[in-house]
Scaffold this active site. Structure first.
Site, PDB file in Angstrom:
ATOM      1  N   ASP A   1      43.714  26.713  38.945  1.00  0.00           N
ATOM      2  CA  ASP A   1      44.756  25.888  39.529  1.00  0.00           C
ATOM      3  C   ASP A   1      44.360  24.425  39.350  1.00  0.00           C
ATOM      4  OD1 ASP A   1      47.037  25.204  41.119  1.00  0.00           O
ATOM      5  OD2 ASP A   1      45.685  24.889  42.803  1.00  0.00           O
TER       6      ASP A   1
ATOM      7  N   ASP B   1      43.114  27.320  45.518  1.00  0.00           N
ATOM      8  CA  ASP B   1      42.834  26.963  46.904  1.00  0.00           C
ATOM      9  C   ASP B   1      44.040  27.113  47.820  1.00  0.00           C
ATOM     10  OD1 ASP B   1      44.330  24.882  45.892  1.00  0.00           O
ATOM     11  OD2 ASP B   1      43.297  23.347  47.066  1.00  0.00           O
TER      12      ASP B   1
ATOM     13  N   ASN C   1       8.895  60.723  37.668  1.00  0.00           N
ATOM     14  CA  ASN C   1      10.218  60.182  37.960  1.00  0.00           C
ATOM     15  C   ASN C   1      10.192  59.256  39.177  1.00  0.00           C
ATOM     16  OD1 ASN C   1      13.127  60.250  37.358  1.00  0.00           O
ATOM     17  ND2 ASN C   1      13.294  61.193  39.380  1.00  0.00           N
TER      18      ASN C   1
END
Length: 831
Positions: free
Chosen positions: A305, A579, A673
């Site tokens: 914007d 905003d 593991n």
């Protein structure tokens, strides 16, 4: 819903109390519609259907069957954490809609029973006649019936930076602010049918799309389930063919499945995202949705914007023109104590050499109804922001508004009129010495017309056209002190007013360009204004103009959502910056929404994934780097974990072909593991960024984690681990017990060497990092598994001889050294 003008005729007396109550019952309260309620069970079910969560649940079931309590607890904790996080994010969406209620004023003034009374804004109904004045928030959509100098700030709804004038017959949007004048307004739409209500519906209808990381992990889950299931079946079949029992091979198959699945991956992801969010918080950015941090690393387009995002969101006088010179005004915002006025160009007259400059500043203060409140950076404007800009520039020029007005009290005025497009005020000197001063300001064509065909008027008209082309809102100012009242006007000058870009924006534009990210300007403002801002911040091509498609002006809120969806349809990963209320639907629909925290609205903040506490967009660039770092670390962990799991399966498949009946026991597989996927795996999430990350183009959102490079390195690592482990095992002894111990050590240490080889290596590194400490700790625990009697009994290992231990260490070093060379070559090639 029918229009209010189709209801009962409305006169100056407005509605009766009874009629207002009837309509309130019919139309409902004037509030945005509530968000659809989700049950807790439905939200939890949605989270548990995620493929990675399903994979984790399966792995947790297997570890529970094997009585592997540590792994079971870790997996359960990760599942709970991810589920809770997902449910919390669904609640966020509801808050974004609820925040729209804060925009509506608590009370307003309406005609009821023949008098103006204060009513709750929620009780306003279609057909109500409202009485609005400067400072009021419009509570619902309506049509202007009567107006006097009405001006509105519509930036929160439309993105238009400049206040707009409205007259009888024109429509008003709920949520806009009256900055000047008075008006009687007929309410036409309330609640869900109003502008705020439609925005609420847009937000609710805009689902938050899955992040690129979530899509990739879902794809990975499906691949792992298929591959691991097939390979595990092969191992079980081979064991059964060798005459081993079904129960024994079932345990082996389950152990392999657990080993091959990187069940700590969600923990690694969660830690990496949490650390990224912590880093961003230290840089004044609040991450409202954890996956958003990684999503920024995939962003290909930033749609921003203009008003309040790229610009300050304040009207500021930046250019002054008098018949004797032209000037540039420095400083930002409404702080008159910072900045000043300097001549434009080396040959221009200085301010001290131009007596017309103080005159222009004085006239701008006098023909003005605005007020300044506060001092320094906290200064605010009460009234028309354009008029506030005139007060601020006068202060920068050494003419404080209060002192100037005291010296020239106003005695009469002709308010701004839509027809004449100018305002006129008359003042007398405080000491009554000299003639009265009449000042006129307004649109250049309206004010310059008072000057006749003078040469100064012609020059001013040319200058006004040039300033307008540069994106400025231009005001012309003239005055007269003719004692005979003949109003022989004299030109004072021109003032160019703009909503200027923030200081750091050009650097942000350059940083995004280097990172291969397109920056688009999407605004509801005028095209000329938008293009001017784009040029000022560096969004230009070789010809000095914004490239086609870079600036999208006059875009409505619903169109912003369409812009985002069109970009996503083209395969782009979109970050939307905004905003205002008008940005909220697009913020929610984008892959990541970024809202301004200081100057932005609560609606925008609730709809966003990332909130900038200092409104500094350079933080977005840092967030992009953070996102790329996180993805690089997750990918490195996957390379490490999947290659290790594949190597374990490979050892179990190839071992019997070399005469090793059972290369590894289930407990040994689980111990490897645990050590390789535990702290070592989580430590990958904290690895530093590669300095070259921000000079590379963004990765494609549709690209798989399994790129050609990834697969080549994975295959190389897994092959080397299998070959070296079996080589050391075969040559260690003919005793199965000793062979398994040698393979156990070589395979486990080899996986840790792979982690060392692929770790992040920034150009400048000091100290020991967490991953290196984790590797040392895991290696020590692995060796202890062959030395401590209790662990030997648990794991089925034997004490290795010095020769076997040395062979295991040497064999484990081979995959690490070769892979480090291969990774270095790939990094040099990518740079």
């Amino acid at each position: 819903m029918s229009d209010a003008r189709d209801l009962l005729p409305v006169g100056t007396d407005g509605l009766t109390t009874e009629e207002a109550a009837r309509r309130l019952a019919s139309y409902g309260p004037n509030r945005p519609p509530p968000a659809p309620r989700r049950t807790l069970a439905a939200s939890i079910g949605t989270q548990l259907r995620d493929p990675m969560i399903l994979l984790l649940l399966g792995a947790g079931t297997l570890t529970a069957l094997l009585h592997d309590l540590p792994d079971t607890v870790i997996i359960a904790a990760v599942v709970v954490f991810n589920t809770v996080t997902g449910v919390v994010q669904e609640v966020r969406a509801d808050r974004a809609v609820a925040a729209l209620r804060d925009l509506a004023p608590a009370h307003t003034h309406a005609w009821r029973d023949g008098a103006v009374v204060e009513v709750a804004a929620a009780d306003v109904v279609p057909g109500d006649r409202l009485s609005l004045a400067a400072g009021d928030v419009v509570p619902a959509d309506g049509e202007v019936l009567e107006a006097r100098q009405l001006q509105l700030d519509e930036s929160m709804m439309t993105g238009e930076a400049v206040p707009v004038d409205r007259g009888p017959g024109e429509d008003l949007d709920g949520g806009t602010l009256v900055t000047r004048g008075r008006a009687d307004v007929l309410v036409t739409r309330t609640g869900a049918a109003s502008g705020l209500g439609r925005l609420a519906a847009l937000i609710a209808a805009s689902p938050s799309p899955p992040t690129p990381l979530q899509r990739r992990l879902s794809q990975l889950s499906r691949i792992l389930v298929g591959v691991v299931g097939a390979l595990t079946a092969v191992v079980v079949v081979i064991g059964l063919a060798q005459g081993r029992g079904i129960a024994e091979m079932a345990v082996v198959g389950v152990s392999l499945a657990v080993a091959a699945v990187p069940e700590s991956l969600p923990a690694v992801v969660a830690v990496a995202l949490a650390l990224g969010a912590h880093r961003m918080a230290r840089r004044n950015a609040v991450v409202r949705r954890l996956p958003a941090v990684e999503t920024l690393g995939s962003v290909t387009v930033i749609a921003s914007d203009k008003t309040g995002t790229l610009t300050e969101g304040r009207m500021v006088a930046e250019r002054l023109w008098t018949p004797a010179g032209e000037y540039v005004v420095s400083g930002h915002g409404y702080d008159a104590s910072r900045g000043g006025i300097t001549a434009l160009g080396a040959d221009g007259a200085g301010p001290a050499d131009d007596p017309g400059l103080p005159r222009l500043l004085r006239d701008g203060v006098l023909c003005n109804d605005a007020l300044l409140r506060g001092d320094g950076p906290g200064t605010t404007v009460i009234g028309d922001p354009l008029e506030g800009a005139l007060l601020v520039v006068a202060g920068k020029g050494g003419l404080p508004a209060d002192g100037t007005r005291d010296a020239w009290p106003r005695v009469s005025e002709v308010p701004f009129d839509h027809e004449t497009r100018r305002m006129t005020t008359v003042h007398r000197p405080r000491d009554d010495a000299g003639a009265r001063l009449t000042v006129c300001k307004g649109a250049p064509e309206a004010v310059l017309g008072l000057l006749g065909g003078s040469a100064s008027a012609a020059r001013a008209a040319t200058a006004a056209e040039r300033l307008a082309a540069e994106g400025y809102r231009v005001l012309a100012v003239a005055d007269t002190r003719d004692p005979d009242g003949a109003e022989v006007w004299s030109l004072a000058g021109l003032i160019g007013i703009d909503d200027p870009p923030r200081e750091h924006i050009p650097a942000v534009v350059e940083a995004t360009r280097r990172a291969g990210i397109r920056l688009l300007l999407v605004t509801g403002d005028h095209p000329a204004t938008a293009n001017a801002i784009a040029r000022r911040v560096g969004l230009v091509g070789a010809d000095g103009e914004p490239p086609p498609g870079t600036v999208l002006a006059r875009v409505r809120p619903e169109q912003k959502v369409a812009v985002v969806e069109d970009l996503q349809g083209d395969g782009e990963v979109v970050a939307m910056l905004g905003d205002g209320v008008n940005d909220a639907p697009a913020l929610k629909r984008a892959d990541i929404g970024v809202a301004a925290g200081l100057g932005g609205t609560q609606v925008a903040r609730e709809a966003a994934d990332l909130v900038l506490l200092d409104d500094n967009l350079s933080t977005v660039v840092a967030a992009v780097e953070e996102g790329r770092r996180i993805f690089a670390n997750i990918r490195a962990f996957l390379l490490y974990a999947v290659s290790g799991g594949a190597a374990e399966v490979g050892v179990m498949v190839a071992g019997p072909l070399l005469g090793i009946v059972q290369p590894l026991l289930p407990a040994q597989i689980l111990w490897i593991n645990l050590l390789t996927h535990g702290l070592t795996g989580v430590a990958f999430g904290a690895e530093p960024a590669d300095p070259s990350e921000m000079s590379r183009p963004p990765r494609s959102a549709s690209a798989s984690i399994f790129t050609r490079t990834f697969v080549r390195l994975l295959a190389l690592a897994a092959t080397l681990l299998v070959v070296t482990s079996l080589f050391v095992g075969v040559h260690a002894s003919t005793e199965p017990h000793v062979q398994r111990t040698a393979i156990f050590l070589t395979l486990g240490l080899g996986q840790l060497a792979v982690a060392w080889a692929i770790r992040a290596r920034p150009e400048r590194r000091t100290g020991v990092r967490g991953l290196e400490l984790a590797l040392v700790g895991a290696a020590g625990l692995l060796v202890l598994g062959t030395l401590v009697p209790l662990l030997q009994e648990l794991l089925g290992t034997a004490t290795p001889s010095p020769a076997i231990l040395a062979a295991a260490v040497a064999g484990a070093a081979v995959p690490g050294l070769v892979l480090r060379w291969a990774v270095g070559r790939e990094r040099r090639r990518s740079r």
